[in-house]
Design an enzyme around this catalytic site. Sequence first.
Site, PDB file in Angstrom:
ATOM      1  NE  ARG A  54       0.172   1.330   3.403  1.00 23.23           N
ATOM      2  CZ  ARG A  54       1.114   2.204   3.645  1.00 23.23           C
ATOM      3  NH1 ARG A  54       2.391   1.814   3.743  1.00 23.23           N
ATOM      4  NH2 ARG A  54       0.880   3.478   3.792  1.00 23.23           N
ATOM      5  N   GLY A  55       0.238   2.397  -0.112  1.00 21.13           N
ATOM      6  CA  GLY A  55       1.010   3.633  -0.266  1.00 21.13           C
ATOM      7  C   GLY A  55       1.119   3.938  -1.755  1.00 21.13           C
ATOM      8  CB  ALA A  56       0.606   7.114  -3.588  1.00 18.93           C
ATOM      9  NE  ARG A  95      -6.001   0.954  -1.623  1.00 19.44           N
ATOM     10  CZ  ARG A  95      -5.355   1.496  -0.586  1.00 19.44           C
ATOM     11  NH1 ARG A  95      -4.059   1.268  -0.421  1.00 19.44           N
ATOM     12  NH2 ARG A  95      -5.989   2.255   0.276  1.00 19.44           N
ATOM     13  CD  GLN A 208      -3.104   2.958   6.755  1.00 23.13           C
ATOM     14  OE1 GLN A 208      -3.712   3.322   7.765  1.00 23.13           O
ATOM     15  NE2 GLN A 208      -3.705   2.802   5.594  1.00 23.13           N
ATOM     16  CG  ASP A 249      -2.775   8.324  -1.418  1.00 25.80           C
ATOM     17  OD1 ASP A 249      -2.619   8.789  -0.268  1.00 25.80           O
ATOM     18  OD2 ASP A 249      -2.480   7.156  -1.725  1.00 25.80           O
ATOM     19  CG  ASN A 259      -2.055  11.718   2.880  1.00 28.22           C
ATOM     20  OD1 ASN A 259      -1.536  10.821   2.209  1.00 28.22           O
ATOM     21  ND2 ASN A 259      -1.734  11.919   4.139  1.00 28.22           N
TER      22      ASN A 259
HETATM   23  O1  MRU Z   1      -4.386   3.411   2.244  1.00 29.79           O
HETATM   24  P1  MRU Z   1      -2.910   3.576   2.129  1.00 29.79           P
HETATM   25  O2  MRU Z   1      -2.156   2.972   3.268  1.00 29.79           O
HETATM   26  O3  MRU Z   1      -2.397   3.106   0.791  1.00 29.79           O
HETATM   27  O4  MRU Z   1      -2.689   5.139   2.205  1.00 29.79           O
HETATM   28  C1  MRU Z   1      -1.394   5.644   2.149  1.00 29.79           C
HETATM   29  C2  MRU Z   1      -1.344   7.120   2.301  1.00 29.79           C
HETATM   30  O5  MRU Z   1      -2.337   7.775   2.453  1.00 29.79           O
HETATM   31  C3  MRU Z   1       0.000   7.749   2.157  1.00 29.79           C
HETATM   32  O6  MRU Z   1       0.083   8.899   2.947  1.00 29.79           O
HETATM   33  C4  MRU Z   1       0.195   8.117   0.684  1.00 29.79           C
HETATM   34  O7  MRU Z   1       0.067   7.006  -0.128  1.00 29.79           O
HETATM   35  C5  MRU Z   1       1.465   8.819   0.416  1.00 29.79           C
HETATM   36  S1  MRU Z   1       2.935   7.854   0.638  1.00 29.79           S
HETATM   37  C6  MRU Z   1       3.665   7.630  -0.849  1.00 29.79           C
END
Ligand code: MRU
Length: 365
Positions: A54-56, A95, A208, A249, A259
């Site tokens: 996960r994470g963008a 996603r 997270q 994101d 975000n």
């Molecule tokens: O739902 P997630 O855990 O994928 O969300 C992640 C975030 O909101 C991060 O802050 C975002 O992806 C930026 S990190 C590269």
Amino acid sequence: MLVQGKTYRTIRFKDHQKNSIEIIDQRHLPHRFALETLSSSAEVIRAISEMQVRGAVLIGAAAAYGMVLATREAAREKNPNRYIHETAKQFKAARPTAVNLAWAVDRLEQAILVGNTPEERLTLAHTAANALVEAELVACRKIGENGLPILRALFEKRPRQPVNVLTHCNAGWLACVDYGTATAPIYAAHAAGIRVHVWVDETRPWNQGAKLTAWELAQQGIPHTLIADNTGGHLMQHGMVDLCIVGCDRATARGDVANKIGTYLKALAAKDNHVPFYVALPLSTFDLTLQDGIKEIPIEERGAEEVTKITGWTEKGFQTVHLAGPDTPAANYGFDVTPARLVTGLITEKGICAADSTTIQKLFA
Ligand code: MRU
């Protein structure tokens, strides 16, 4: 970054032939550090939607590698072009909010379809995926270098005290390939001998912050304190936060930023308390086709059980228990949008810029 002193990336091709991908299964952290092998594009799509990765930035990288696996699979299909296109669509649907996912898939699809033979397509896919992942890694390192002067300036004002940074969710190396976005300036500052302390929002409902950010900061030896999500405003009122840095994101052409849910409330509290609020992101997280983030950015809604139940570690392993009553309806919006007017600056690989259309346009010139 480090895991028990050993350097890792969040994702890599496992074998020389690039038949499979190795990821860190983030659902098990901080209790178990488990590596998992993904051997088909379908497995990568599932890993993205179930948040093993996960994470963008990381889901963009995973999709890029996953499209390499899809290229190999397509060679066995009657209609390879259709297979590649359909798989690309499935990746993008896994996603919806982080634009890095669609961005990476589109780049890979374009690169692959230039090839005439299955072998040529595979070579093109490998080259494009590796270039994309390496560029993201370099971008995150540069975000760290570019954000460092902000922390240095705060430290020099009060050299006897650590710089107190508040962050939300996990925009660390676990959300990227390495370094992180929001954490990159923190790691750079720590390496430069600047004392930093991080307030880590737990980030309900997936936690997270509690599970991932606290763990990765501990691995790097960075002092931090976990706080319940609603604590930030109180800390800011009492001068206990010097700056906020969060990830992103999707950012629009005028600088609105999506975000993790709850980011907007931190930005409001920061504004009210004159605390600088920075957003760290690579250029791949901009969606210049959008202006008004609140109206236009698609917000992921996930299952209600992530809100009504909670999973934790016990002597018997992971256990999920009910938080709410069994019949309580719940809503689970994954992200919110912070309007540009609440953002002090955007920390990118090209430098720090204001969250406004003119400055953002110049970044892409
Ligand atoms: O739902 P997630 O855990 O994928 O969300 C992640 C975030 O909101 C991060 O802050 C975002 O992806 C930026 S990190 C590269």
